[in-house]
Design a protein around this motif. Structure first.
Motif, short mmCIF file in Angstrom:
data_model
loop_
_atom_site.label_atom_id
_atom_site.label_comp_id
_atom_site.label_asym_id
_atom_site.label_seq_id
_atom_site.Cartn_x
_atom_site.Cartn_y
_atom_site.Cartn_z
N VAL A 300 77.63 -20.62 79.26
CA VAL A 300 78.70 -20.19 78.35
C VAL A 300 78.83 -18.66 78.27
CG1 VAL A 300 78.67 -22.27 76.89
CG2 VAL A 300 77.20 -20.34 76.28
N SER A 301 78.00 -17.95 79.01
CA SER A 301 77.94 -16.49 78.82
C SER A 301 79.25 -15.77 79.15
CB SER A 301 76.77 -15.89 79.60
OG SER A 301 76.91 -16.26 80.94
N ASN A 302 80.10 -16.40 79.99
CA ASN A 302 81.37 -15.73 80.31
C ASN A 302 82.55 -16.25 79.49
OD1 ASN A 302 80.29 -14.01 82.24
ND2 ASN A 302 80.38 -15.64 83.81
N LEU A 303 82.25 -17.13 78.56
CA LEU A 303 83.33 -17.73 77.77
C LEU A 303 83.62 -16.90 76.53
CD1 LEU A 303 82.33 -21.52 78.01
CD2 LEU A 303 84.11 -20.30 79.28
N PRO A 304 84.81 -17.11 75.89
CA PRO A 304 85.13 -16.36 74.68
C PRO A 304 84.03 -16.52 73.63
CG PRO A 304 87.00 -17.71 75.36
CD PRO A 304 85.87 -18.04 76.29
N GLU A 305 83.96 -15.52 72.76
CA GLU A 305 82.87 -15.49 71.79
C GLU A 305 82.83 -16.74 70.91
OE1 GLU A 305 82.43 -11.57 70.25
OE2 GLU A 305 81.31 -12.38 68.52
#
Ligand SMILES: CC(C)=CCC/C(C)=C/CC/C(C)=C/COP(=O)(O)OP(=O)(O)O
Length: 527
Positions: A300-305
């Motif tokens: 999930v590190s590249n997904l929106p906050e």
């Protein structure tokens, strides 16, 4: 504080007085029936479960007492109470109120109390009981025909029953309503007994309400810290409604831990539903779903906050559930819960895919996926956390086979939800609901389709009823016990409350009255 303690002492004393009323030998059957019925309406029958079960068991073997009688009112109450308990009661007993093979006797039409009891009994029907379908049509027609009812209390009971029969009412909401309208003169017991009963119910309501308020305060604190308005701008902010939902599933004090955990979980799932439905794209949801399936935060590190936060919320809730299951000696349960969560998120993902591709699923495809997105398998499994004595490993296995009662409560949820929310959803980009898919398949008008779907809902209720009877017909099915079945019955009841007229979760002002009356305002104790 002194005052509260005095109430608690009085409550304990009255509990024993009422217990004696239930167990006193020699009372007439019809009086016992009405007493048990009143205890259930007043929301205090949970204190006397084993006594009530014994009484009803006795009555199930003394059918002859009633089979010689023409007292439709008592017979209908007897039938309903036994069936609610999963005990055998044959619908044939109503045959004597018909004109030969024809319709019900016209002379009954003016006996409003009996007609009302007959109407209520019909909601305990199982599939194939034509006599109860006929009785329901007869009772509904005459109750709704503006019969000359003199007693204003009875007028109100009829009005409310036509809106929502007892079988579909949530016990806690019913307790509040019934306490407020309780009329001593309407009960067969002595004035003194009626007064004790009412006082006990009032005290009990307020004691339980204080516990609920405490739970909700703690949950609200957690929710405020999440700051939904800032962190999940697109999502519905509904913590009190989530609590109402879970309190509908179980309100009794012993389920306190279950309520805390499940409310937080439903609140997270509500954020999840909004994220899948109207925030994230399918491309974002693929790694998100996989991250949860594998519990791999890197995905999930590249997904929106907000999606990263949501991942953390799922993870935290799940850790809490795992810990609680392990602490009460059922570590195996978490495997079932995780599998249900993974299946659920895959179904959400499928709906997002169809939405983004503009795909119109066939009715069968739509139902297969949208029964899963009711979340009911997952919610039911987690709700078993609070029923350790009844929910054994066999129960978890049984629920994972998608038994009839679970499918039925999911059907009530999906169809009622789609009937009231499909118009709003279709205004946004949303996967077609059961209503659109049914119209596509049959070419019928939307109005006709809604009518047919409502019939499916009625059939699902009959399936729920049947499962209660199976419980005693197949005593070896360890899984199906009242504390287990009641969770799914109550889920269906919650749906009836929230989605009957409109989408009460989206338009939450419609639920305000319930939140206030059961969670905010205590019952007035008089002097
Ligand atoms: C009614 C239902 C599916 C309940 C599931 C239980 C649950 C998680 C309740 C929390 C609130 C919620 C997501 C309601 C449904 O929203 P919605 O009307 O947007 O549901 P949909 O997206 O499945 O149509």
């Amino acid at each position: 504080m002194g005052g509260l303690l005095t109430f608690e002492v009085e409550h304990e004393e009255l509990k024993e007085t009422v217990r004696k009323m239930v167990t006193t030998a020699g009372s007439a059957v019809d009086q016992k029936l009405r007493l048990i019925d009143a205890l259930q309406h007043l929301g205090v029958s949970y204190h006397f479960e084993s006594e009530i079960e014994d009484e009803l068991l006795n009555m199930s073997s003394t059918t002859d007492l009633l089979s010689d009688s023409n007292d439709l009112n008592s017979i209908a109450i007897w039938f309903r109470l036994l069936r609610q308990q999963g005990l055998h009661a044959s619908a044939d007993i109503f045959g004597k109120f018909k004109e030969g093979e024809g319709n019900f006797k016209v002379s009954l039409a003016s006996d409003v109390p009996s007609l009302l009891s007959l109407y209520e009994a019909c909601f305990l029907a199982i599939p194939g009981e034509d006599i109860l379908d006929q009785a329901l049509a007869f009772a509904t027609q005459h109750l709704g025909s503006g019969n000359k009812i003199m007693n204003p209390n009875l007028v109100e009971e009829v009005r409310f029953a036509l809106l929502r029969p007892i079988r579909k009412r949530l016990p806690r909401l019913e307790a509040r309503r019934y306490i407020d309208t309780f009329n001593m003169d309407d009960h067969q017991s002595s004035k003194e007994n009626s007064a004790s009963l009412l006082r006990f119910a009032q005290l009990d309501f307020n004691i339980v309400q204080r516990l609920h308020q405490e739970e909700l305060r703690e949950i609200q604190q957690w929710w405020v810290d999440l700051d939904v308005a800032t962190n999940f701008k697109y999502a519905r902010d509904r913590i009190a409604e989530c609590y109402l939902w879970v309190m509908g599933m179980y309100f009794e004090p012993k389920y306190s831990q279950g309520r805390r955990l499940l409310t937080k979980l439903i609140a997270v799932m509500s954020l999840g539903d909004d994220t899948y439905d109207n925030y994230a794209t399918y491309e974002e949801l693929v790694p998100f779903t996989e991250a949860i399936e594998r519990w791999d935060i890197n995905l999930v590190s590249n997904l929106p906050e907000c999606m990263q936060r949501l991942y953390a919320l799922y993870r935290d809730s799940f850790d809490e559930i795992e810990e609680a299951f392990a602490a009460d000696g059922r570590p195996f349960a978490i495997v079932y819960a995780k599998k249900a969560l993974d299946t659920l998120l895959k179904a959400y993902l499928m709906e997002a895919k169809w939405r983004d591709e503009g795909y119109r699923p066939k009715l069968e495809e739509c139902m297969q996926v949208s029964l899963v997105t009711t979340c009911f398998t997952f919610l039911t499994i987690v709700s078993f956390l609070a029923v350790p004595e009844a929910a054994t490993e066999d129960t978890f296995h049984w629920i994972s086979t998608d038994p009839t009662v679970l499918v039925a409560s999911k059907t009530v949820c999906r169809l009622m939800n789609d009937i009231v929310s499909h118009k709003f959803e279709q205004e946004r980009k949303h996967v077609p609901s059961a209503v659109e898919c049914y119209v596509d398949k049959t070419g019928l008008s939307e109005e006709k389709v809604v009518e047919l779907l409502n019939e499916e809902v009625a059939k699902a209720w009959k399936d729920i009823n049947e499962e209660y009877l199976m419980m005693n017909r197949q005593p070896n099915v360890v899984a199906a016990k009242p504390p287990i079945l009641d969770r799914m019955l109550n889920l269906a009841r919650v749906i009836d409350l929230i989605y009957k007229e409109d989408d009460g979760y989206r338009n939450s002002h419609l639920l305000k009255h319930y939140v206030v009356s059961v969670l905010q305002e205590p019952v007035s104790l008089g002097v």
